[in-house]
Structures are given as structure tokens and as C-alpha cells.
Design a protein around this motif. Structure first.
Motif, PDB file in Angstrom:
ATOM      1  N   ILE A   1       0.925  -1.120  -0.029  1.00  0.00           N
ATOM      2  CA  ILE A   1      -0.081  -0.170   0.026  1.00  0.00           C
ATOM      3  C   ILE A   1       1.047   1.330   0.006  1.00  0.00           C
ATOM      4  CG2 ILE A   1      -1.812   1.237   1.421  1.00  0.00           C
ATOM      5  CD1 ILE A   1      -2.554  -1.338   2.640  1.00  0.00           C
ATOM      6  N   HIS A   2       0.697   1.949  -1.112  1.00  0.00           N
ATOM      7  CA  HIS A   2       1.516   3.352  -0.949  1.00  0.00           C
ATOM      8  C   HIS A   2       1.106   4.055  -0.047  1.00  0.00           C
ATOM      9  CE1 HIS A   2       3.333   7.023  -2.345  1.00  0.00           C
ATOM     10  NE2 HIS A   2       4.034   6.367  -3.413  1.00  0.00           N
ATOM     11  N   PRO A   3       2.157   4.740   0.831  1.00  0.00           N
ATOM     12  CA  PRO A   3       1.719   5.785   2.035  1.00  0.00           C
ATOM     13  C   PRO A   3       1.009   6.684   1.564  1.00  0.00           C
ATOM     14  CG  PRO A   3       4.179   5.662   1.303  1.00  0.00           C
ATOM     15  CD  PRO A   3       3.519   4.771   0.614  1.00  0.00           C
ATOM     16  N   ALA A   4       0.933   7.157   0.375  1.00  0.00           N
ATOM     17  CA  ALA A   4       0.274   8.369  -0.107  1.00  0.00           C
ATOM     18  C   ALA A   4      -1.282   8.103  -0.447  1.00  0.00           C
ATOM     19  CB  ALA A   4       0.643   9.129  -1.347  1.00  0.00           C
ATOM     20  N   ALA A   5      -1.762   6.795  -0.492  1.00  0.00           N
ATOM     21  CA  ALA A   5      -2.825   6.390  -0.531  1.00  0.00           C
ATOM     22  C   ALA A   5      -3.849   6.786   0.512  1.00  0.00           C
ATOM     23  CB  ALA A   5      -3.062   4.740  -0.804  1.00  0.00           C
ATOM     24  N   ARG A   6      -5.225   7.125   0.205  1.00  0.00           N
ATOM     25  CA  ARG A   6      -6.110   7.652   1.438  1.00  0.00           C
ATOM     26  C   ARG A   6      -7.051   6.400   1.523  1.00  0.00           C
ATOM     27  NH1 ARG A   6      -8.676  12.674  -0.703  1.00  0.00           N
ATOM     28  NH2 ARG A   6      -8.076  12.090  -2.590  1.00  0.00           N
ATOM     29  N   ILE A   7      -7.170   5.741   2.661  1.00  0.00           N
ATOM     30  CA  ILE A   7      -8.072   4.765   2.974  1.00  0.00           C
ATOM     31  C   ILE A   7      -8.780   5.174   4.162  1.00  0.00           C
ATOM     32  CG2 ILE A   7      -7.953   2.389   3.984  1.00  0.00           C
ATOM     33  CD1 ILE A   7      -5.502   1.714   2.262  1.00  0.00           C
ATOM     34  N   GLY A   8     -10.320   4.732   4.189  1.00  0.00           N
ATOM     35  CA  GLY A   8     -11.043   5.156   5.218  1.00  0.00           C
ATOM     36  C   GLY A   8     -11.093   4.104   6.489  1.00  0.00           C
ATOM     37  N   LYS A   9     -11.883   4.225   7.221  1.00  0.00           N
ATOM     38  CA  LYS A   9     -11.931   3.546   8.445  1.00  0.00           C
ATOM     39  C   LYS A   9     -13.070   2.225   8.461  1.00  0.00           C
ATOM     40  CE  LYS A   9     -15.308   6.677  10.993  1.00  0.00           C
ATOM     41  NZ  LYS A   9     -15.518   7.718   9.518  1.00  0.00           N
ATOM     42  N   GLY A  10     -13.137   1.098   9.187  1.00  0.00           N
ATOM     43  CA  GLY A  10     -14.085   0.179   8.983  1.00  0.00           C
ATOM     44  C   GLY A  10     -13.537  -0.739   7.814  1.00  0.00           C
ATOM     45  N   ILE A  11     -12.173  -0.959   7.514  1.00  0.00           N
ATOM     46  CA  ILE A  11     -11.813  -1.751   6.392  1.00  0.00           C
ATOM     47  C   ILE A  11     -11.455  -3.023   6.869  1.00  0.00           C
ATOM     48  CG2 ILE A  11      -9.681  -1.895   4.826  1.00  0.00           C
ATOM     49  CD1 ILE A  11     -11.596   0.451   4.376  1.00  0.00           C
ATOM     50  N   MET A  12     -11.795  -4.121   5.849  1.00  0.00           N
ATOM     51  CA  MET A  12     -11.643  -5.435   6.164  1.00  0.00           C
ATOM     52  C   MET A  12     -11.170  -5.969   5.066  1.00  0.00           C
ATOM     53  SD  MET A  12     -12.205  -8.796   5.975  1.00  0.00           S
ATOM     54  CE  MET A  12     -13.769  -9.266   5.406  1.00  0.00           C
ATOM     55  N   ILE A  13      -9.696  -6.746   5.105  1.00  0.00           N
ATOM     56  CA  ILE A  13      -8.928  -7.097   4.063  1.00  0.00           C
ATOM     57  C   ILE A  13      -8.809  -8.618   4.441  1.00  0.00           C
ATOM     58  CG2 ILE A  13      -6.899  -7.083   2.631  1.00  0.00           C
ATOM     59  CD1 ILE A  13      -6.578  -4.145   3.035  1.00  0.00           C
ATOM     60  N   ASP A  14      -9.524  -9.479   3.741  1.00  0.00           N
ATOM     61  CA  ASP A  14      -9.450 -10.691   4.161  1.00  0.00           C
ATOM     62  C   ASP A  14      -8.289 -11.825   3.480  1.00  0.00           C
ATOM     63  OD1 ASP A  14     -10.312 -13.273   5.544  1.00  0.00           O
ATOM     64  OD2 ASP A  14     -11.895 -13.605   4.199  1.00  0.00           O
ATOM     65  N   HIS A  15      -7.637 -12.420   4.425  1.00  0.00           N
ATOM     66  CA  HIS A  15      -6.471 -13.234   3.964  1.00  0.00           C
ATOM     67  C   HIS A  15      -5.208 -12.204   3.485  1.00  0.00           C
ATOM     68  CE1 HIS A  15      -8.984 -16.721   4.144  1.00  0.00           C
ATOM     69  NE2 HIS A  15      -9.533 -16.150   3.213  1.00  0.00           N
ATOM     70  N   ALA A  16      -5.517 -11.305   2.695  1.00  0.00           N
ATOM     71  CA  ALA A  16      -4.553  -9.954   2.507  1.00  0.00           C
ATOM     72  C   ALA A  16      -3.369 -10.432   1.856  1.00  0.00           C
ATOM     73  CB  ALA A  16      -4.327  -9.409   3.930  1.00  0.00           C
ATOM     74  N   HIS A  17      -3.404 -11.423   0.996  1.00  0.00           N
ATOM     75  CA  HIS A  17      -2.135 -11.849   0.395  1.00  0.00           C
ATOM     76  C   HIS A  17      -2.235 -11.127  -0.967  1.00  0.00           C
ATOM     77  CE1 HIS A  17       1.374 -14.270  -0.767  1.00  0.00           C
ATOM     78  NE2 HIS A  17       0.820 -14.476  -1.876  1.00  0.00           N
TER      79      HIS A  17
END
Length: 273
Positions: free
Chosen positions: A149-165
Motif C-alpha cells: 500500500i503506497h503511503p500516499a493512498a487514502r484509506i477510510g475506516k472500517g476496512i476489512m481485508i480478508d487473507h490479505a495476500h
């Protein structure tokens, strides 16, 4: 003690539940006592526990555990929204992932949650103008979790990434609140352009495993992207897209696809008990 715990629960119910579950976990499996005490019970706040866990996971010969912990502690002190987002993320994982039965699991064991919280610290560094240090955090997240994930990306709250590979989220990507995605999702560009070039994902979107969303396009709120799809054009709100290239195949099927986690093209029901 009971009165103190009641007061704590009123002030911070997520952290209160985590500490209660941690005590139960130690009783049930004493061999994990060192891990659980070190990561949870030795800390007074969730923010302190998150900083400790991040330092444990990302430390290397290039950057010590103590230094990473100091950076994370500074971030959490300076920006209370980081802790608020982490609490929303824990609840999101618990509510949406049928493999998550306790609040302590994301903090201790789930690399998707751990990667997102480490990204949030990297994003804070980026906003402070500390770009090289943010890139360092990004590199370690990628090396440890397989999440880029690039540190400049903007991501909100309540995020779920399942397995995350094999998650990739580009520099100018925007991800709204209450978004769910599965493994091998890419929010990428389409070429070598240097300006605003990555997707804008609305609130409440569900992105299936292996989906690729490419270019500076909007994915409307409460829509669904089917597994394996390649999305190259704007997705209207509350619709389902599927295919290569992705096309609209119907409505989203429910008000909150990211909460129901129903990936079937027909229907959008079911919830965690």
C-alpha cells in the motif's frame, strides 16, 4: 476492580473487550502467555498495543524495534483518528470475517489488519513530509505481509481485508469507509502517467478475490466487484460488475454489500450471528 472495568468499558469498549479476551486466552492456553501479555496486557491503551505489535512485526537489521515503536507512538499521540480507525477496523473484521471469533484475533494474528494499521502510521508520516521514512514502512509492510500500500493512498475506516495476500493499492488510490476486499486485489494504474491515476472506491464496496481495478475511475458506493474481474470503467453505485473486462450484471442486491460479504451474483443476504 469491577467498578474500574465498568468505567473502562464505558470509555473504550473495544479495548476493554480485548483485554478481557486476552485474560481468557491466557487461562485457556498458558503457552501463549508471553505473547498475549507482551502484545496486550502489558499496555494501558489499544494505541500502545498497536505500536508494540507493529514494531515487533516490522523491525529488522535496518530499523530497530525500539525506533519503530517510538515512531508509531508519536503518530498515535499526534493523530487520535488513527486509534479511532483501528477500533473501527477491528469491529469490521469481527463482524464480516466468519473466521474471526474474538477482537484479539486481528491484533495478534491477522496480517490484513496488521498491514492496514501499519499503513496508517506510514500515511501519517507521509502527511508530515517524512517521505523516506514512510517508504521504509511501506517496504517492510510489503516484505512482512505481502501487502503493498503506497503511503500516499487514502484509506477510510472500517476496512476489512480478508487473507490479505498480494494486495496492491497505488499512490493516488482512495478507499472509502466500510470497504471489504479479499486477497489478490489490485487498485492500480494503467500506464506510466504520473498524476492522479488510481481508482476511487466509494463507501461500502465489496471487492472480490483477484479483482483488478485499474485507472482513475470511480467505483460507486455500495457496489460489488466479482472475483477475478478487471474493471476499467466507472462503476455506478449499488451495482454488481463481473468479467474481463467487467460489465454491469445487475444490482448490488442489498444496501451494504461490504457488510454482508455475499459474493454470489444472485442475492446478497446473510450475516454473522
Amino acid at each position: 476492580m469491577a467498578k474500574t472495568r465498568t468505567h473502562l468499558a464505558e470509555l473504550d469498549p473495544v479495548w476493554s473487550r480485548i483485554t478481557r479476551e486476552a485474560e481468557e486466552a491466557v487461562r485457556d492456553e498458558p503457552l501463549l502467555g508471553g505473547l498475549v501479555h507482551g502484545c496486550i496486557l502489558h499496555h494501558a491503551t489499544l494505541e500502545a498495543a498497536l505500536a508494540y505489535r507493529m514494531a515487533q512485526k516490522l523491525a529488522s537489521g535496518e530499523m530497530s524495534e525500539q525506533l519503530i515503536r517510538e515512531i508509531a507512538d508519536e503518530a498515535y499521540r499526534s493523530d487520535p483518528s488513527l486509534g479511532a480507525a483501528a477500533r473501527a477496523d477491528i469491529v469490521a473484521v469481527f463482524d464480516r470475517d466468519p473466521a474471526c471469533h474474538r477482537f484479539i484475533q486481528p491484533l495478534l494474528f491477522f496480517k490484513g489488519f496488521q498491514a492496514v494499521e501499519a499503513y496508517r502510521v506510514g500515511h501519517w508520516l507521509w502527511q508530515q513530509g517524512r517521505r523516506d521514512l514512510a517508504y521504509m514502512i511501506q517496504m517492510r509492510i510489503s516484505e512482512m505481509f505481502g501487502v503493498d500500500i503506497h503511503p500516499a493512498a487514502r484509506i477510510g475506516k472500517g476496512i476489512m481485508i480478508d487473507h490479505a495476500h498480494s494486495i496492491v493499492i497505488g499512490e493516488t488510490a482512495v478507499v472509502g469507509d466500510n470497504v471489504s476486499m479479499l486477497h489478490s486485489v489490485t487498485l492500480g494504474g494503467t500506464g506510466k502517467e504520473e498524476e492522479d491515476r488510481h481508482p476511487k472506491i466509494g463507501d461500502g464496496v465489496l471487492i472480490g478475490a483477484g479483482a483488478k481495478v485499474l485507472g482513475n475511475i470511480k467505483v460507486g458506493c455500495c457496489s460489488r466487484i466479482a472475483a477475478g474481474s478487471v474493471v476499467l470503467h466507472e462503476v455506478p453505485p449499488a451495482t454488481t460488475v463481473a468479467g474481463v473486462p467487467a460489465k454491469i450484471v445487475g444490482e448490488a442486491g442489498c444496501d451494504q454489500p461490504s457488510l454482508s460479504m455475499d459474493q454470489m451474483v444472485q442475492g446478497c443476504g446473510g450475516s454473522k450471528d
